[in-house]
Motif scaffolding. Structure first.
Motif, short mmCIF file in Angstrom:
data_model
loop_
_atom_site.label_atom_id
_atom_site.label_comp_id
_atom_site.label_asym_id
_atom_site.label_seq_id
_atom_site.Cartn_x
_atom_site.Cartn_y
_atom_site.Cartn_z
N PRO A 233 -2.11 20.97 75.25
CA PRO A 233 -2.35 20.93 76.71
C PRO A 233 -2.08 22.25 77.41
O PRO A 233 -2.82 22.63 78.32
N ARG B 195 -5.22 20.16 80.65
CA ARG B 195 -4.96 18.73 80.48
C ARG B 195 -6.26 17.95 80.34
O ARG B 195 -7.19 18.12 81.12
N ILE B 196 -6.31 17.08 79.33
CA ILE B 196 -7.44 16.19 79.10
C ILE B 196 -6.89 14.77 79.17
O ILE B 196 -6.13 14.34 78.29
N GLU B 197 -7.23 14.05 80.22
CA GLU B 197 -6.61 12.76 80.51
C GLU B 197 -6.74 11.77 79.36
O GLU B 197 -5.79 11.06 79.02
N GLU B 198 -7.92 11.72 78.75
CA GLU B 198 -8.15 10.78 77.66
C GLU B 198 -7.16 10.98 76.51
O GLU B 198 -6.71 10.02 75.88
N ASP C 260 -4.15 12.81 76.82
CA ASP C 260 -2.78 12.65 77.29
C ASP C 260 -2.38 11.19 77.35
O ASP C 260 -1.22 10.84 77.09
N GLU C 261 -3.33 10.32 77.69
CA GLU C 261 -3.06 8.89 77.75
C GLU C 261 -3.33 8.19 76.43
O GLU C 261 -3.19 6.97 76.31
N ARG C 262 -3.73 8.98 75.42
CA ARG C 262 -3.95 8.50 74.06
C ARG C 262 -4.97 7.37 73.99
O ARG C 262 -4.83 6.43 73.21
N ARG C 263 -6.01 7.50 74.81
CA ARG C 263 -7.10 6.52 74.76
C ARG C 263 -8.10 6.85 73.65
O ARG C 263 -8.92 6.01 73.30
#
Length: 253
Positions: free
Chosen positions: A95, A100-103, A105-108
Motif C-alpha cells: 500500500p 491504497r486499493i480498497e478491494e 485492503d478489505e481482502r475482498r
C-alpha cells in the motif's frame, strides 16, 4: 516446455529469474516500460541467449511470460498481446508504494485475481515471488539435491500450473500447488511463507540496523515442500497488508 521465456519488468526479481533461465539453457526476452535500449547492460550480462524488446514484442516470442512490476502498474499490461499466454505473477501489493486499493485492503479479492481480471484472456499463475531476489538466484538447485527448496504456486488453470511447475523445476525449484488464485493470499507479502523461511535464523539480540543487514547478507535456508504446506496453511488474513522491513525480525527493545 517452451524454450523462450519473456519478461515484462527488469527489476531485481525479474533479473534473478532471467539469470536462472539462461543458466538452465533457456532463451529470454527482456522488456520494460522504458524501452529496449535501456536494457543493453543487462542483455550484455545475460549473454547470447538474451535479447531486449518492447513488452508487446517480448510476449510474441514466448508462451510463458514472467510479470515482475510494481503492482500499481498491473493494469498497464497489454491484454491483447498476452491473450492465450501463461503469465507468471511475481508481484505483491504494498500500500505505501502502490497506493491504497480498497478491494485488497478489505481482502475482498487478491492481487493475482485482479491481474487475472485485467488479463482475462491469459492464464495467470502466482509463483516465484515469495523469496528475496538474492537468495532466489543463489538457492537454485537441481532436482534431487538435498538442499533444493520448494515454493508455493496458485492458479485457476491446471495446465498452466503444470507448465509453470516444469519451468520452476528447470531453473532449480520444487513447486507446491496450494490452490486457486483465490488462495494466492496465502503466499502474498507478509505471510509466513514470504521471504523469512528462506533466510537462516538470525543471532539473538540484534538491533534493527543489524537485523536489516542480516536480512540482506545471511546464508539461505532450505524450505521443503512439507514446510511450504505447513507455512501456507498457517497464513491468516489479519493484520497489516504487505511486508514491512521492521517486521522482518523481532529486535531487542
Amino acid at each position: 516446455m517452451t524454450q523462450t521465456i519473456a519478461f515484462i519488468g527488469s527489476g531485481n526479481i525479474g533479473r534473478s529469474l532471467a539469470r536462472l533461465a539462461v543458466d538452465a539453457g533457456l532463451d529470454v526476452v527482456m522488456s520494460n516500460s522504458r524501452g529496449p535500449e535501456t536494457l543493453a547492460d543487462l542483455i550484455a550480462e545475460l549473454g547470447d541467449q538474451a535479447r531486449a524488446a518492447t513488452p508487446a514484442a517480448a510476449t510474441e516470442a514466448a508462451d510463458l511470460v514472467v510479470v515482475s512490476l510494481p503492482f500499481h502498474a498491473y493494469d498497464k499490461l497489454p491484454p491483447e498481446p498476452l491473450r492465450g499466454k501463461i503469465v507468471i505473477d511475481t508481484m505483491h501489493y504494498f500500500p505505501e508504494r502502490d497506493g491504497r486499493i480498497e478491494e485488497l485492503d478489505e481482502r475482498r479479492t487478491t492481487s493475482s485475481e485482479m491481474l487475472q481480471r485485467h488479463l482475462s484472456g491469459s492464464h495467470v499463475v502466482k509463483a516465484l515471488g515469495n523469496m528475496d531476489f538474492l537468495r532466489l538466484y543463489s538457492s537454485a538447485r537441481l532436482s534431487g539435491d538435498l538442499e533444493r527448496s520448494a515454493l508455493p504456486v496458485t492458479g485457476d488453470d491446471a495446465v498452466a500450473k503444470a507448465e509453470v511447475t516444469r519451468f520452476m523445476d528447470t531453473i532449480g525449484y520444487g513447486a507446491v500447488d496450494i490452490g486457486s488464485l483465490a488462495d494466492s493470499w496465502r503466499h502474498e507479502a507478509g505471510t509466513p511463507i514470504n521471504v523469512l523461511p528462506y533466510v537462516s535464523e538470525p543471532p539473538k539480540g540484534l538491533n534493527q540496523e543489524q537485523a536489516n543487514h542480516w536480512m540482506f547478507n545471511a546464508p539461505a535456508a532450505v524450505v521443503s515442500a512439507v514446510r511450504v504446506k505447513e507455512l501456507t496453511d498457517q497464513a491468516t488474513r489479519t493484520g497489516r497488508v504487505g511486508l514491512f522491513l521492521e517486521d522482518l525480525f523481532p529486535v531487542d527493545s
